[in-house]
Every structure is written in structure tokens, then in C-alpha cells.
Enzyme design. Structure first.
Site, PDB file in Angstrom:
ATOM      1  N   SER A  77      59.752  19.195 -45.421  1.00 13.31           N
ATOM      2  CA  SER A  77      59.599  18.518 -44.129  1.00 13.31           C
ATOM      3  C   SER A  77      58.345  17.656 -44.032  1.00 13.31           C
ATOM      4  O   SER A  77      58.237  16.827 -43.131  1.00 13.31           O
ATOM      5  CB  SER A  77      59.588  19.547 -42.995  1.00 13.31           C
ATOM      6  OG  SER A  77      58.415  20.332 -43.023  1.00 13.31           O
ATOM      7  N   LYS A 122      52.997  20.936 -39.793  1.00 12.47           N
ATOM      8  CA  LYS A 122      53.473  19.690 -39.206  1.00 12.47           C
ATOM      9  C   LYS A 122      52.271  18.803 -38.912  1.00 12.47           C
ATOM     10  O   LYS A 122      51.120  19.215 -38.997  1.00 12.47           O
ATOM     11  CB  LYS A 122      54.243  19.936 -37.896  1.00 12.47           C
ATOM     12  CG  LYS A 122      55.443  20.873 -38.013  1.00 12.47           C
ATOM     13  CD  LYS A 122      56.569  20.295 -38.833  1.00 12.47           C
ATOM     14  CE  LYS A 122      57.726  21.288 -38.955  1.00 12.47           C
ATOM     15  NZ  LYS A 122      58.765  20.825 -39.897  1.00 12.47           N
TER      16      LYS A 122
END
Length: 243
Positions: A77, A122
Site C-alpha cells: 500500500s 500510511k
């Protein structure tokens, strides 16, 4: 002629010399420094070597708990900057003395109750008070009315988002996205969940400051300049939406 040296007046004034310590043993101060070690080593298999290893282990445990810890990247990701299996060093003191996460920081956080019962990595796109909108006429994300050019770190071929959104980040929360937008479950996917996909600042474990493994991929992680010109929160809603 008497050649024996006679004591002078100065010689007579000197105090008599004490007995010289020839035993080779340390004085009280030297004994006190090693007393604890001397008491512990007989009880440990391996003696001083084992004690040294235990002290090193305790030191590393303290560093891992309070200062920094390695974190293994579990998914793609955050590609192409962070690859599956990379180990990053997470700075746990980065936000402990009044400073909060900033736009562009790569953070590791506990997603329990928001993303899932695991730790996640993230990039911070919006902080408390920010209005984050997808997207402008060129497909770029806007933060507080300013379009952000994320091309320097997005996965090649990915658009900033194929999911439209228009959110205001509550105080004490963060809006986070993965760099590999087409392969990232992030704030966009939890807009209807409790918290609206915004993670609490209190859940942040630390800031990822560098890749430490594998060695051929090791590098320091820098905050990109893409967010540097984003203004403070409070821009007009119409300007954010239509800018």
C-alpha cells in the site's frame, strides 16, 4: 670525613611516610564499583559474558519501548517507496514533546477500532481542521483550497484517488492515504465507519524516519515538499470545493 647525609630543616618538617600498599588490591572505591557485578556473576551461567548480554538486551528493550522500533512493511500500500518486507525505523519520540504529525509524514499507527486490529503505515494528508477534497479539475487532491502535486511519491500510473470525497478532519484526528492508491485501504475506505476514516493522533505509534533493511534499499525518509504550500485550516468552503 663524615659523608653521611644529614637531614635538613625541610626534611625534618615532612610527615613520616606511611606504609606502601603493595597488596595489589583496589581501595574501597574500586571495590564498591564492582561489588554488584561480583555478587551477580557467580549465579549466572557464563559469568560476566552472560551479564553483559543481559544488560545489552535490557538496553535494547528500553530503546524499543520508548525511543524507536523496527516495523516490517506488510503490504504494497506504500509502494513504490516502501516495499513489502522492508523494515523501517519508527521514531517513537517524534510526537511526544508537543509536536504533532504533519502533512506528508509517513506514520505507523494502531488501527484498532478504525482500520482493523493491527498496526498500519500510511501518509498523513490532512490534520485537524483541514478540508480535504478529491479532486480538482486536473485530478489532484486539494487541501484547504490548495491543489497538491503528489506525483513525486505516488505509485507510477496511480491517480491521487478514484474515490471522490469532501471531508473536514476533526481536531485530534488525521486523514491518511497510502502512496499506492489503487492498492491501499485507507481513510477513503472508512468514510462511513466510526470516526469517518480519520485516525486519532493518540493512536500514532511514531514517524517512519528511514528504511533500515534490506541494506541495498536503505534510505532516510523525508517529508515531501508537496504539502509545504498548503495554507492553515479555515479556507472558504466554496473555494475548497471549486477553487
Amino acid at each position: 670525613m663524615d659523608t653521611e647525609a644529614q637531614p635538613t630543616e625541610r626534611d625534618r618538617s615532612l610527615p613520616p611516610a606511611g606504609p606502601e600498599n603493595t597488596s595489589g588490591t583496589a581501595g574501597p572505591e574500586g571495590r564498591s564499583r564492582s561489588a554488584l557485578v561480583s555478587r551477580l556473576t557467580p549465579w549466572l551461567p557464563g559469568g560476566r559474558i552472560t551479564l553483559t548480554l543481559l544488560l545489552c538486551l535490557l538496553f535494547l528493550l528500553a530503546v524499543n519501548t520508548f525511543v524507536a522500533r523496527p516495523f516490517q512493511i506488510p503490504s504494497g500500500s506504500m509502494e513504490h517507496g516502501l516495499r513489502v518486507g522492508d523494515r523501517v525505523l519508527v521514531n517513537k519520540l517524534a510526537y511526544r514533546f508537543g509536536a504533532g504529525p504533519r502533512r506528508g509524514d509517513v506514520i505507523v499507527f494502531d488501527g484498532t477500532g478504525y482500520f482493523g486490529d493491527a498496526d498500519y503505515v500510511k501518509r498523513v494528508v490532512g490534520v485537524g481542521g483541514d478540508r480535504v477534497v478529491c479532486c480538482d479539475g486536473e485530478g489532484r487532491i486539494r487541501v484547504n483550497g490548495r491543489s497538491v502535486d503528489e506525483s513525486g511519491f505516488l505509485f507510477p500510473g496511480d491517480s491521487p484517488s478514484t474515490v471522490p470525497f469532501d471531508v473536514v478532519v476533526p481536531d485530534g484526528r488525521l486523514f491518511v492515504l497510502g502512496d499506492h492508491r489503487s492498492d491501499s485501504s485507507d481513510s477513503r475506505d472508512h468514510l462511513g465507519s466510526p470516526g469517518g476514516g480519520m485516525i486519532p493522533v493518540d493512536g500514532v505509534i511514531g514517524r517512519a524516519d528511514g528504511i533500515v533493511w534490506p541494506f541495498d534499499h536503505a534510505t532516510r525518509l523525508h517529508r515531501p515538499d508537496a504539502y509545504a504550500r498548503v495554507p492553515a485550516p479555515g479556507r472558504n468552503a466554496a473555494e475548497d470545493a471549486h477553487g
